[in-house]
Design a protein around this motif. Sequence first.
Motif, PDB file in Angstrom:
ATOM      1  N   GLN A 286       0.884  -1.087   0.034  1.00  0.00           N
ATOM      2  CA  GLN A 286       0.099   0.027  -0.046  1.00  0.00           C
ATOM      3  C   GLN A 286       0.838   1.225   0.105  1.00  0.00           C
ATOM      4  OE1 GLN A 286      -2.348  -0.771   3.566  1.00  0.00           O
ATOM      5  NE2 GLN A 286      -4.255  -1.574   2.218  1.00  0.00           N
ATOM      6  N   ASP A 287       1.857   1.382   1.001  1.00  0.00           N
ATOM      7  CA  ASP A 287       2.474   2.503   1.226  1.00  0.00           C
ATOM      8  C   ASP A 287       3.980   2.745   0.773  1.00  0.00           C
ATOM      9  OD1 ASP A 287       0.227   3.541   2.529  1.00  0.00           O
ATOM     10  OD2 ASP A 287       0.844   2.745   4.153  1.00  0.00           O
ATOM     11  N   GLY A 288       4.227   1.442   0.021  1.00  0.00           N
ATOM     12  CA  GLY A 288       5.848   1.322  -0.330  1.00  0.00           C
ATOM     13  C   GLY A 288       6.561   1.213   0.915  1.00  0.00           C
ATOM     14  N   TRP A 289       7.751   1.672   1.004  1.00  0.00           N
ATOM     15  CA  TRP A 289       8.804   1.732   2.022  1.00  0.00           C
ATOM     16  C   TRP A 289       8.239   2.300   3.020  1.00  0.00           C
ATOM     17  CZ3 TRP A 289      12.488  -1.836   2.172  1.00  0.00           C
ATOM     18  CH2 TRP A 289      13.127  -2.324   1.008  1.00  0.00           C
ATOM     19  N   GLN A 290       8.178   1.777   4.596  1.00  0.00           N
ATOM     20  CA  GLN A 290       7.980   2.780   5.527  1.00  0.00           C
ATOM     21  C   GLN A 290       8.955   2.288   6.773  1.00  0.00           C
ATOM     22  OE1 GLN A 290       5.572   4.980   6.259  1.00  0.00           O
ATOM     23  NE2 GLN A 290       5.268   5.000   3.830  1.00  0.00           N
ATOM     24  N   PRO A 291       9.185   3.153   7.670  1.00  0.00           N
ATOM     25  CA  PRO A 291      10.144   2.723   8.741  1.00  0.00           C
ATOM     26  C   PRO A 291       9.161   2.026   9.706  1.00  0.00           C
ATOM     27  CG  PRO A 291       9.536   5.095   8.965  1.00  0.00           C
ATOM     28  CD  PRO A 291       9.144   4.533   7.586  1.00  0.00           C
ATOM     29  N   HIS A 292      10.004   0.823  10.549  1.00  0.00           N
ATOM     30  CA  HIS A 292       8.939   0.234  11.596  1.00  0.00           C
ATOM     31  C   HIS A 292       8.417   0.967  12.752  1.00  0.00           C
ATOM     32  CE1 HIS A 292       8.420  -2.711  14.810  1.00  0.00           C
ATOM     33  NE2 HIS A 292       8.131  -3.665  13.914  1.00  0.00           N
ATOM     34  N   SER A 293       9.080   2.112  13.113  1.00  0.00           N
ATOM     35  CA  SER A 293       8.929   3.226  13.861  1.00  0.00           C
ATOM     36  C   SER A 293       9.292   4.227  13.824  1.00  0.00           C
ATOM     37  CB  SER A 293       8.526   2.549  15.349  1.00  0.00           C
ATOM     38  OG  SER A 293       9.890   2.348  15.855  1.00  0.00           O
ATOM     39  N   GLN A 294       9.030   5.431  14.567  1.00  0.00           N
ATOM     40  CA  GLN A 294       9.587   6.543  14.395  1.00  0.00           C
ATOM     41  C   GLN A 294      11.062   6.492  15.268  1.00  0.00           C
ATOM     42  OE1 GLN A 294       9.060   9.064  12.133  1.00  0.00           O
ATOM     43  NE2 GLN A 294      10.695  10.298  13.050  1.00  0.00           N
ATOM     44  N   GLY A 295      10.781   6.159  16.434  1.00  0.00           N
ATOM     45  CA  GLY A 295      12.229   5.997  17.222  1.00  0.00           C
ATOM     46  C   GLY A 295      13.263   5.084  16.741  1.00  0.00           C
ATOM     47  N   MET A 296      12.875   3.840  16.215  1.00  0.00           N
ATOM     48  CA  MET A 296      13.672   2.978  15.727  1.00  0.00           C
ATOM     49  C   MET A 296      14.290   3.409  14.305  1.00  0.00           C
ATOM     50  SD  MET A 296      11.933  -0.762  16.128  1.00  0.00           S
ATOM     51  CE  MET A 296      13.163  -1.655  15.537  1.00  0.00           C
ATOM     52  N   TYR A 297      13.611   3.990  13.631  1.00  0.00           N
ATOM     53  CA  TYR A 297      14.254   5.028  12.439  1.00  0.00           C
ATOM     54  C   TYR A 297      15.484   5.932  12.866  1.00  0.00           C
ATOM     55  CZ  TYR A 297      14.864   6.872   7.792  1.00  0.00           C
ATOM     56  OH  TYR A 297      15.458   7.203   6.502  1.00  0.00           O
TER      57      TYR A 297
END
Length: 157
Positions: A25-36
């Motif tokens: 759906q969204d392509g690439w996404q980080p697992h979570s903001q803090g982990m990114y």
Amino acid sequence: FLSQMATWLCLYTLFQRIILTKNSQDGWQPHSQGMYEAYMTITYFLVWRYSLLVLLYGTPYMNFYLRCLGAKVEGRMYYFAVCSYDHPLLTFRNRTVVDRSVVSGHAVDIHGLHLGASIVAGVLHSGVNIMANTDTTGSKELGPSRFVLPNNKNNDG
């Protein structure tokens, strides 16, 4: 030296695969903001600043290293970048020179973090910043000290 490079490569590749996820759906996404944010810090300090990668700069082994991290290297490239992020989103065209630049597959605006493909071609002089959704295929040279905005096909202007 080789054992350090192999260890960093394995650990960093695993960490990058955990942080960056691809969905239909969204392509690439980080697992979570803090982990990114942790991924960005580790990438900058531990991988690019305090490792021995500078010994690989300008050699075919650097291209191999980038391929192992998930970047697409389409032929010959001379890589002397400050750092690069989001490697599965990066494509380096044949006959590309990256000199003291930052190459990434992310961009941040008032709406938040955006991940997208970056296609790098030509000569990137010192201080060039390539962000997500950027294609420099039509440019022969960029820089020095140029910020390449997303969604611009030809960034000569």
